[in-house]
Design a protein around this motif. Structure first.
Motif, PDB file in Angstrom:
ATOM      1  N   GLN A 104      -0.896 -12.521   0.927  1.00  0.00           N
ATOM      2  CA  GLN A 104      -1.028 -11.763  -0.318  1.00  0.00           C
ATOM      3  C   GLN A 104      -1.279 -10.282  -0.041  1.00  0.00           C
ATOM      4  OE1 GLN A 104      -4.141 -13.725  -2.456  1.00  0.00           O
ATOM      5  NE2 GLN A 104      -2.932 -15.573  -2.881  1.00  0.00           N
ATOM      6  N   GLN A 105      -2.098  -9.999   1.004  1.00  0.00           N
ATOM      7  CA  GLN A 105      -2.367  -8.609   1.349  1.00  0.00           C
ATOM      8  C   GLN A 105      -1.102  -7.908   1.823  1.00  0.00           C
ATOM      9  OE1 GLN A 105      -5.362  -8.174   4.328  1.00  0.00           O
ATOM     10  NE2 GLN A 105      -5.424  -5.941   4.210  1.00  0.00           N
ATOM     11  N   LEU A 106      -0.306  -8.596   2.673  1.00  0.00           N
ATOM     12  CA  LEU A 106       0.950  -8.008   3.133  1.00  0.00           C
ATOM     13  C   LEU A 106       1.908  -7.764   1.980  1.00  0.00           C
ATOM     14  CD1 LEU A 106       1.563 -10.048   6.419  1.00  0.00           C
ATOM     15  CD2 LEU A 106       0.977  -7.633   6.239  1.00  0.00           C
ATOM     16  N   GLN A 107       1.942  -8.679   1.044  1.00  0.00           N
ATOM     17  CA  GLN A 107       2.811  -8.489  -0.116  1.00  0.00           C
ATOM     18  C   GLN A 107       2.371  -7.279  -0.934  1.00  0.00           C
ATOM     19  OE1 GLN A 107       2.606 -12.258  -2.115  1.00  0.00           O
ATOM     20  NE2 GLN A 107       4.152 -13.221  -0.809  1.00  0.00           N
ATOM     21  N   ARG A 108       1.036  -7.130  -1.089  1.00  0.00           N
ATOM     22  CA  ARG A 108       0.541  -5.955  -1.822  1.00  0.00           C
ATOM     23  C   ARG A 108       0.876  -4.669  -1.083  1.00  0.00           C
ATOM     24  NH1 ARG A 108      -4.058  -9.271  -2.708  1.00  0.00           N
ATOM     25  NH2 ARG A 108      -5.142  -8.240  -0.974  1.00  0.00           N
ATOM     26  N   GLN A 109       0.723  -4.688   0.271  1.00  0.00           N
ATOM     27  CA  GLN A 109       1.042  -3.495   1.047  1.00  0.00           C
ATOM     28  C   GLN A 109       2.520  -3.140   0.948  1.00  0.00           C
ATOM     29  OE1 GLN A 109      -0.312  -4.273   5.013  1.00  0.00           O
ATOM     30  NE2 GLN A 109      -2.486  -3.958   4.511  1.00  0.00           N
ATOM     31  N   GLN A 110       3.381  -4.146   1.025  1.00  0.00           N
ATOM     32  CA  GLN A 110       4.811  -3.888   0.892  1.00  0.00           C
ATOM     33  C   GLN A 110       5.141  -3.322  -0.488  1.00  0.00           C
ATOM     34  OE1 GLN A 110       6.769  -7.549   1.813  1.00  0.00           O
ATOM     35  NE2 GLN A 110       6.350  -7.429   4.019  1.00  0.00           N
ATOM     36  N   TYR A 111       4.473  -3.846  -1.499  1.00  0.00           N
ATOM     37  CA  TYR A 111       4.713  -3.345  -2.859  1.00  0.00           C
ATOM     38  C   TYR A 111       4.243  -1.901  -2.984  1.00  0.00           C
ATOM     39  CZ  TYR A 111       4.369  -3.003  -7.938  1.00  0.00           C
ATOM     40  OH  TYR A 111       4.496  -2.601  -9.240  1.00  0.00           O
ATOM     41  N   GLN A 112       3.042  -1.612  -2.411  1.00  0.00           N
ATOM     42  CA  GLN A 112       2.537  -0.235  -2.461  1.00  0.00           C
ATOM     43  C   GLN A 112       3.427   0.702  -1.662  1.00  0.00           C
ATOM     44  OE1 GLN A 112      -1.460  -0.567  -1.054  1.00  0.00           O
ATOM     45  NE2 GLN A 112      -2.228  -1.593  -2.900  1.00  0.00           N
ATOM     46  N   LYS A 113       3.920   0.246  -0.496  1.00  0.00           N
ATOM     47  CA  LYS A 113       4.800   1.077   0.313  1.00  0.00           C
ATOM     48  C   LYS A 113       6.100   1.378  -0.419  1.00  0.00           C
ATOM     49  CE  LYS A 113       6.883   1.340   4.911  1.00  0.00           C
ATOM     50  NZ  LYS A 113       7.071   0.641   6.207  1.00  0.00           N
ATOM     51  N   ALA A 114       6.636   0.367  -1.069  1.00  0.00           N
ATOM     52  CA  ALA A 114       7.873   0.580  -1.833  1.00  0.00           C
ATOM     53  C   ALA A 114       7.637   1.574  -2.972  1.00  0.00           C
ATOM     54  CB  ALA A 114       8.378  -0.755  -2.379  1.00  0.00           C
ATOM     55  N   ASN A 115       6.475   1.446  -3.641  1.00  0.00           N
ATOM     56  CA  ASN A 115       6.157   2.399  -4.705  1.00  0.00           C
ATOM     57  C   ASN A 115       5.983   3.808  -4.157  1.00  0.00           C
ATOM     58  OD1 ASN A 115       6.276   0.584  -6.775  1.00  0.00           O
ATOM     59  ND2 ASN A 115       4.087   0.164  -6.825  1.00  0.00           N
ATOM     60  N   LEU A 116       5.323   3.907  -2.965  1.00  0.00           N
ATOM     61  CA  LEU A 116       5.119   5.220  -2.368  1.00  0.00           C
ATOM     62  C   LEU A 116       6.449   5.861  -1.987  1.00  0.00           C
ATOM     63  CD1 LEU A 116       3.141   7.345  -1.306  1.00  0.00           C
ATOM     64  CD2 LEU A 116       3.076   6.092   0.855  1.00  0.00           C
ATOM     65  N   GLN A 117       7.340   5.061  -1.380  1.00  0.00           N
ATOM     66  CA  GLN A 117       8.646   5.598  -1.022  1.00  0.00           C
ATOM     67  C   GLN A 117       9.423   6.026  -2.258  1.00  0.00           C
ATOM     68  OE1 GLN A 117      10.505   2.515   1.260  1.00  0.00           O
ATOM     69  NE2 GLN A 117       9.367   2.984   3.135  1.00  0.00           N
ATOM     70  N   GLN A 122      11.254  10.480  -5.512  1.00  0.00           N
ATOM     71  CA  GLN A 122      11.303  11.216  -6.770  1.00  0.00           C
ATOM     72  C   GLN A 122      10.716  12.614  -6.620  1.00  0.00           C
ATOM     73  OE1 GLN A 122       9.231   8.689  -9.492  1.00  0.00           O
ATOM     74  NE2 GLN A 122      10.898   7.203  -9.662  1.00  0.00           N
ATOM     75  N   ASN A 123       9.594  12.693  -5.850  1.00  0.00           N
ATOM     76  CA  ASN A 123       8.978  14.007  -5.647  1.00  0.00           C
ATOM     77  C   ASN A 123       9.863  14.926  -4.822  1.00  0.00           C
ATOM     78  OD1 ASN A 123       6.757  13.216  -7.106  1.00  0.00           O
ATOM     79  ND2 ASN A 123       5.543  12.659  -5.317  1.00  0.00           N
TER      80      ASN A 123
END
Length: 469
Positions: A104-117, A122-123
Motif C-alpha cells: 500500500q505504501q509503494l502504491q501511494r508513493q507511485q501515485y504521489q510520484k505520478a502526481n509530482l511528475q 504542467q509547471n
C-alpha cells in the motif's frame, strides 16, 4: 433378580474362560471376566457382534501392555510444539500484514510520484527556468577547483543570486527563445550574469557596453550602430542578436568547443589561437583548462559554470528561486517618428525609469527613426503606452541637437588621450612621459593598485608641459 443368560453371552464367557486357562492374552481384563462391557468388547474383537452396536459410553481403546490403573496416565499427552506452532502462525500473520502495508505504501508513493511528475510537467510549461534547465548541454565541470571556488563565493549571498534572477526576468524569455531557435545551449542565457549582471546600461573600463558587453569595434563588426544619439549595444534585442551571431561564429571556429568559444568571446579569438598553437608546439593539451590565458579569462568561464551550478540546484545553496512566467515580458512596436519617452510614460501613467531602462539605446530618451524605429515596452503596459505614443506629436530631431552639442564640446574632449601599455611600462614611466602624476592616472582609470599589463589602454590627462626623458 433374574439373570440374563442369553446364548451369545454364555458362548463368549465360555471362550474367555478357555483362553484364560491356557494363559493367552485377551482384550478383556482378567479381573472382571464377567463384566458386560468387557464381554461386549471381546465379542466385537472376535467378530461376533457388529461394530455398529456400540454403547454411548464407550471408552478409548488402551493396549494391555500400556494400560494402568492411573486415569491421568490414560489421557492424551500434551503436545510440546503447540506453542511454537502458534508463535509461527502469529509471525506469519504479522509478516503478511507488514507486506500488505508495504504494498500500500509503494502504491501511494507511485501515485504521489505520478502526481509530482504531472505537476512538474504542467509547471514546466509555466516556469521559464525549467526551459533553461532542459537546454543545458555543457559537461559537468563542478569539480574543477575554480568552479568550486566561485560556487562557494556566490552561494554566500543568496539574496544577490535572487536579485540577479529578478533583474533577468524582463529579458530571459527573449534570450532563451533565441537560443532555442538557433539550437544553442541555454547555459549561454547565464552569460549576461557574468558580463553585466543583466544591466543594459553597464559599462566597463575597456569601453565595452550593454548587456553583452560589446566593445565598439566588435559591435560595429556585427551590425550594432553607434552614434551620438543612439547606441545599439544598449538595445537588448539588437545586442542579443549580435552576441549570439558572434558566439556561433566562434563555436564554428573552435570546432564546437564552447569553453574555448567563451574564452575567445572574452579575450579575443586571436589570443586563444595563439595559446593553442603554443601548447601544441610544446606537446601539451589544448583544452581550455590547459591554456595560459589572461587572468580575467581564466576566471570568466568558471564564473559562468558556477552560476549554472547554483541556478540548476538552488535549494542546495539555500537559494529560493522565484519562478519566471514562460511568456514574453516585453513587446516591440514600430514607430516612425521621434518620440520623447519621458512624455509618453507620463501620458500613459507608467514609471518613466522603466521605459527608459528598456530603451537605453536612445541615449537622450528620444527615439531616432533614422537609426532604429523599434521601441521596447513592458507587455503589461503595452496597450496604454502604444496609445500614448500615437497621440504624441513628433519630438525635435535629437540628432541635430546632439551634433551641435558635440561641436561645442569637442575642445573639452581633446583634453584627454589614450596610452596603450607596452611590455616594460609602469605607471611612473607613463606619468613621466605624459607630464602627469601616478595618482591622477589611477583616478582617471579607477585603479586601486599599480598593476598594469601589456595591451591595456590608459586614459591620460593632457598637460601643458610634456616630458621627453
Amino acid at each position: 433378580m433374574k439373570t440374563n443368560h442369553s446364548p451369545i453371552r454364555v458362548t463368549i464367557t465360555f471362550i474367555i474362560s478357555i483362553l484364560s486357562i491356557y494363559g493367552l492374552p485377551t482384550l478383556v481384563s482378567a479381573q472382571n471376566p464377567t463384566d458386560d462391557q468387557s464381554i461386549l468388547n471381546a465379542a466385537r474383537a472376535l467378530g461376533v457382534v457388529n461394530n455398529a452396536a456400540r454403547t454411548p459410553q464407550q471408552q478409548t481403546y488402551i493396549p494391555r501392555t500400556q494400560a494402568t490403573n492411573n486415569p491421568a496416565a490414560n489421557r492424551v499427552k500434551h503436545d510440546p510444539y503447540a506453542a511454537k506452532r502458534q508463535q509461527i502462525l502469529r509471525q506469519n500473520a504479522a509478516r503478511r500484514k507488514a507486506h500488505q502495508q508495504r504494498i500500500q505504501q509503494l502504491q501511494r508513493q507511485q501515485y504521489q510520484k505520478a502526481n509530482l511528475q504531472r505537476t512538474q510537467q504542467q509547471n514546466s510549461q509555466h516556469n521559464l527556468w525549467n526551459r533553461v534547465y532542459q537546454g543545458f548541454r555543457f559537461r559537468d565541470y563542478r569539480h574543477q577547483p575554480l568552479v568550486k571556488k566561485y560556487t562557494r563565493e556566490f552561494s554566500r549571498s543568496p539574496q544577490r543570486i535572487q536579485q540577479l534572477a529578478d533583474r533577468s526576468s524582463d529579458y530571459l524569455f527573449m534570450v532563451v527563445n533565441e537560443l532555442n531557435r538557433r539550437r544553442m545551449p541555454t547555459e549561454l542565457a547565464l552569460l549576461p550574469f557574468v558580463e553585466s549582471a543583466y544591466k543594459n546600461v553597464a559599462f566597463s573600463h575597456a569601453g565595452a557596453a550593454g548587456m553583452w558587453q560589446f566593445i565598439p569595434a566588435t559591435g560595429r563588426r556585427y551590425g550594432l550602430k553607434q552614434t551620438r544619439s543612439y547606441d545599439a549595444r544598449l538595445d537588448s534585442h539588437q545586442a542579443t542578436r549580435a552576441a549570439l551571431d558572434y558566439l556561433q561564429q566562434l563555436n564554428r571556429e573552435f570546432k564546437g568547443d564552447w569553453l574555448l568559444s567563451l574564452a575567445a568571446y572574452n579575450c579575443g579569438e586571436y589570443r586563444v589561437h595563439r595559446e593553442i598553437a603554443k601548447n601544441r608546439s610544446r606537446g601539451k593539451r589544448t583544452d581550455y583548462w590547459s591554456l595560459d590565458l589572461p587572468r580575467e579569462t581564466k576566471q570568466y568561464v568558471p564564473r559562468l559554470l558556477a552560476f549554472k551550478e547554483i541556478y540548476r540546484n538552488p535549494s542546495a545553496y539555500q537559494v529560493r528561486l522565484r519562478g519566471i512566467p514562460n511568456s514574453p515580458a516585453l513587446a516591440r512596436i514600430n514607430v516612425n517618428k521621434p518620440v520623447n519617452l519621458r512624455k509618453a510614460a507620463a501620458r500613459a501613467g507608467v514609471p518613466a525609469d522603466k521605459l527608459l531602462a528598456l530603451n537605453s539605446g536612445y541615449l537622450h530618451g528620444i527615439t531616432t527613426p533614422r537609426y532604429s524605429n523599434k521601441i521596447t515596452l513592458p507587455r503589461r503596459y503595452a496597450g496604454r503606452l502604444h496609445k500614448a505614443i500615437q497621440s504624441l506629436p513628433p519630438a525635435k530631431d535629437v540628432h541635430n541637437i546632439t551634433a551641435r552639442k558635440y561641436a561645442k564640446s569637442r575642445g573639452k574632449r581633446s583634453k584627454f588621450r589614450y596610452h596603450k601599455v607596452r611590455r616594460g611600462d609602469n605607471l611612473f614611466r607613463i606619468a613621466r612621459k605624459h607630464g602627469t602624476t601616478v595618482k591622477r592616472i589611477k583616478r582617471l582609470n579607477k585603479m586601486r593598485g599599480n598593476k598594469i599589463w601589456p595591451g591595456k589602454r590608459l586614459i591620460i590627462a593632457k598637460s601643458s608641459r610634456r616630458s621627453y626623458s
